[in-house]
Design a protein around this motif. Structure first.
Motif, short mmCIF file in Angstrom:
data_model
loop_
_atom_site.label_atom_id
_atom_site.label_comp_id
_atom_site.label_asym_id
_atom_site.label_seq_id
_atom_site.Cartn_x
_atom_site.Cartn_y
_atom_site.Cartn_z
N GLN A 129 -17.00 18.78 -8.55
CA GLN A 129 -15.73 18.32 -9.08
C GLN A 129 -15.51 18.87 -10.48
OE1 GLN A 129 -13.62 16.83 -7.28
NE2 GLN A 129 -14.65 15.59 -5.74
N ALA A 130 -14.25 19.04 -10.84
CA ALA A 130 -13.92 19.53 -12.18
C ALA A 130 -14.35 18.51 -13.22
CB ALA A 130 -12.42 19.80 -12.27
N LYS A 131 -15.02 18.99 -14.26
CA LYS A 131 -15.50 18.10 -15.32
C LYS A 131 -14.82 18.37 -16.66
CE LYS A 131 -20.03 17.74 -13.09
NZ LYS A 131 -21.48 18.05 -13.20
N GLU A 132 -14.25 19.56 -16.78
CA GLU A 132 -13.59 19.94 -18.02
C GLU A 132 -12.11 20.22 -17.76
OE1 GLU A 132 -15.67 23.13 -19.87
OE2 GLU A 132 -17.63 22.12 -19.74
N THR A 133 -11.35 20.29 -18.84
CA THR A 133 -9.89 20.38 -18.74
C THR A 133 -9.42 21.58 -17.93
OG1 THR A 133 -9.68 19.32 -20.89
CG2 THR A 133 -7.74 20.46 -20.06
N HIS A 134 -10.03 22.74 -18.12
CA HIS A 134 -9.55 23.95 -17.48
C HIS A 134 -10.43 24.38 -16.30
CE1 HIS A 134 -7.65 24.26 -21.58
NE2 HIS A 134 -6.62 24.22 -20.75
N GLN A 135 -11.08 23.43 -15.69
CA GLN A 135 -11.77 23.66 -14.43
C GLN A 135 -10.89 23.14 -13.29
OE1 GLN A 135 -15.58 21.71 -14.82
NE2 GLN A 135 -16.52 23.49 -15.80
N PRO A 177 -2.04 26.43 -0.15
CA PRO A 177 -3.28 25.85 -0.67
C PRO A 177 -3.02 25.02 -1.91
CG PRO A 177 -3.18 28.20 -1.14
CD PRO A 177 -2.04 27.90 -0.24
N VAL A 178 -3.80 23.97 -2.06
CA VAL A 178 -3.66 23.08 -3.21
C VAL A 178 -4.69 23.46 -4.28
CG1 VAL A 178 -4.12 20.70 -3.98
CG2 VAL A 178 -2.64 21.12 -2.02
N ILE A 179 -4.27 23.36 -5.53
CA ILE A 179 -5.17 23.53 -6.68
C ILE A 179 -5.15 22.22 -7.45
CG2 ILE A 179 -5.57 24.78 -8.84
CD1 ILE A 179 -4.21 27.19 -7.54
N TYR A 180 -6.28 21.55 -7.47
CA TYR A 180 -6.37 20.27 -8.18
C TYR A 180 -6.71 20.52 -9.65
CZ TYR A 180 -6.44 17.77 -3.71
OH TYR A 180 -6.11 17.24 -2.48
N THR A 181 -5.88 19.96 -10.51
CA THR A 181 -6.11 20.07 -11.94
C THR A 181 -5.77 18.73 -12.60
OG1 THR A 181 -5.57 21.38 -13.92
CG2 THR A 181 -3.78 20.97 -12.38
N THR A 182 -5.66 18.72 -13.91
CA THR A 182 -5.35 17.48 -14.62
C THR A 182 -3.84 17.30 -14.78
OG1 THR A 182 -5.41 18.56 -16.78
CG2 THR A 182 -7.49 17.67 -15.93
N LEU A 183 -3.44 16.09 -15.07
CA LEU A 183 -2.02 15.83 -15.32
C LEU A 183 -1.54 16.56 -16.58
CD1 LEU A 183 -1.81 12.04 -14.39
CD2 LEU A 183 -0.57 13.91 -13.27
N THR A 184 -2.43 16.75 -17.56
CA THR A 184 -2.05 17.49 -18.76
C THR A 184 -1.70 18.94 -18.42
OG1 THR A 184 -3.50 16.09 -20.12
CG2 THR A 184 -2.82 18.21 -21.05
N SER A 185 -2.54 19.56 -17.58
CA SER A 185 -2.26 20.94 -17.15
C SER A 185 -0.97 20.98 -16.33
CB SER A 185 -3.42 21.49 -16.34
OG SER A 185 -4.59 21.59 -17.13
N TRP A 186 -0.77 19.97 -15.49
CA TRP A 186 0.47 19.89 -14.70
C TRP A 186 1.69 19.83 -15.61
CZ3 TRP A 186 3.88 15.68 -14.77
CH2 TRP A 186 4.96 15.79 -13.90
N GLN A 187 1.62 19.03 -16.67
CA GLN A 187 2.74 18.92 -17.62
C GLN A 187 3.06 20.28 -18.25
OE1 GLN A 187 0.99 15.83 -20.04
NE2 GLN A 187 2.37 14.26 -19.25
N GLN A 188 2.02 21.03 -18.58
CA GLN A 188 2.23 22.34 -19.18
C GLN A 188 2.89 23.31 -18.19
OE1 GLN A 188 -1.74 23.34 -20.39
NE2 GLN A 188 -1.72 21.98 -22.18
N LEU A 189 2.42 23.30 -16.95
CA LEU A 189 2.97 24.19 -15.94
C LEU A 189 4.40 23.78 -15.56
CD1 LEU A 189 -0.22 24.44 -13.74
CD2 LEU A 189 0.83 26.35 -14.97
#
Length: 356
Positions: A129-135, A177-189
């Motif tokens: 699982q992703a542990k850091e912001t940009h993973q 395909p889905v790419i799971y990231t953080t809500l912060t990264s989603w806000q930026q995109l």
């Protein structure tokens, strides 16, 4: 049954042609059914994997997750353990750091890592699982397209690089395909400020509309039906399959009608010898069942072989209980088609038939 088998044995070539035609139609029906289920699954696989029961979206989004934006003042101060914020945005993924830059259309899903979807519902097939912001964790289908653990990717025209640290099972949404990231990264995109917190709220329990009174409530089934193109796609495949099944009925009826016409004098002789009409009718119906069974079984065998040799990039999903049900319907339709020549047999006048 004896008479039916004797006739089939006597005219092997003619009956073999009919069987092959039925086999081809049943094979096409099964493949279309598999493609319909496969595409439907790729539309909703991620939603199902979250254990979705209820979805809350902006009232102006018309059930479209990517078009919905929720602000802080539309939500309660705290969500319970069965609720999760979800952000969705379509992106183009580009692999960087190699000679061949792979590009794919994908759906970014932003999650809060402390909520139930990120903590419990993402089933990994490789990595962690992703542990850091940009993973990021991505759909395992990207692995078949050349992406590997540790690869760095860019999303849209952003210069920010993200590292793939895991591959997830059933991570597809809107046939991408889905790419799971953080809500912060989603806000930026998405290009929104911190006041917009998500696209929607997903719960794995049935919740009343009063829970989020400023949002529209959808059951999982209704939400899936509103996915772009989902209903139209399924309706198209359903009509194609239905027409093919009607065609199979017409084919068996026409062929048995022609064969019966060719055997009218033989049937007349049998009737004149005292053979009851019910025996001839039984032989015709038995022929229809034998031909349909042989054709359908052949179609199932070829479908199974096709499933084994098709690449994983082809969206096909075989549901064998459904295929068994369709096979039964095809056999019943074949028997219905045999009723046309049955009427002719019942009306045979031995004297007239022999005089002709």
């Amino acid at each position: 049954m004896f008479l039916a088998l004797k006739e089939i044995k006597h005219a092997k070539f003619r009956y073999a042609l009919i069987t092959v035609m039925i086999m081809m139609i049943s094979y096409l029906v099964f493949i279309l059914m598999g493609m319909m289920l496969g595409l439907a699954n790729e539309n909703k696989a991620a939603i199902n994997s979250w254990g979705t029961s209820t979805v809350f979206l902006n009232k102006n989004a018309n059930g479209n997750l990517s078009a919905s934006m929720l602000t802080k003042d539309q939500l309660p101060s705290r969500l319970n353990k069965h609720e999760a914020l979800v952000g969705q945005v379509p992106v183009v993924v580009t692999r960087v750091g190699s000679q061949h830059k792979l590009k794919e259309n994908a759906q970014v899903i932003g999650l809060d890592r402390q909520q139930f979807i990120a903590k419990e519902k993402i089933a990994l097939t490789a990595g962690h699982q992703a542990k850091e912001t940009h993973q990021v964790v991505v759909d395992e289908g990207l692995r078949a397209k050349g992406y590997r653990l540790g690869d760095r990717i860019r999303l849209n025209s952003s210069q920010q690089k993200y590292q793939i640290v895991g591959f997830a099972k059933d991570a597809k949404l809107n046939v991408a395909p889905v790419i799971y990231t953080t809500l912060t990264s989603w806000q930026q995109l998405k290009g929104v400020n911190n006041r917009v917190v998500a696209s929607g709220v997903v719960t794995d329990r049935t919740e009343p509309a009063s829970r989020f009174d400023q949002l529209s409530r959808y059951t999982a089934a209704t939400f899936i039906q509103k996915l772009p193109g989902y209903t139209a796609q399924n309706n198209t495949f359903t009509f194609m399959i239905a027409f093919l099944m009607v065609i199979s009925l017409v084919i068996i009826a026409v062929f048995l009608y022609i064969l019966t016409m060719q055997k009218m004098n033989n049937y007349a002789v049998l009737r004149a010898q005292g053979i009851p009409a019910k025996h001839l009718v039984g032989a015709t119906l038995a022929q229809a069942v034998i031909l349909m069974l042989a054709g359908v079984i052949g179609g199932i065998i070829f479908t199974w072989i096709t499933q084994l040799v098709l690449p994983t990039t082809v969206p096909i999903l075989m549901n064998w209980p459904i295929i068994a049900g369709i096979s039964l319907v095809l056999i019943i339709l074949g028997m219905l088609g045999a009723l046309l020549p049955v009427r002719m047999i019942l009306k045979i006048d031995p004297v007239k038939a022999l005089n002709n």
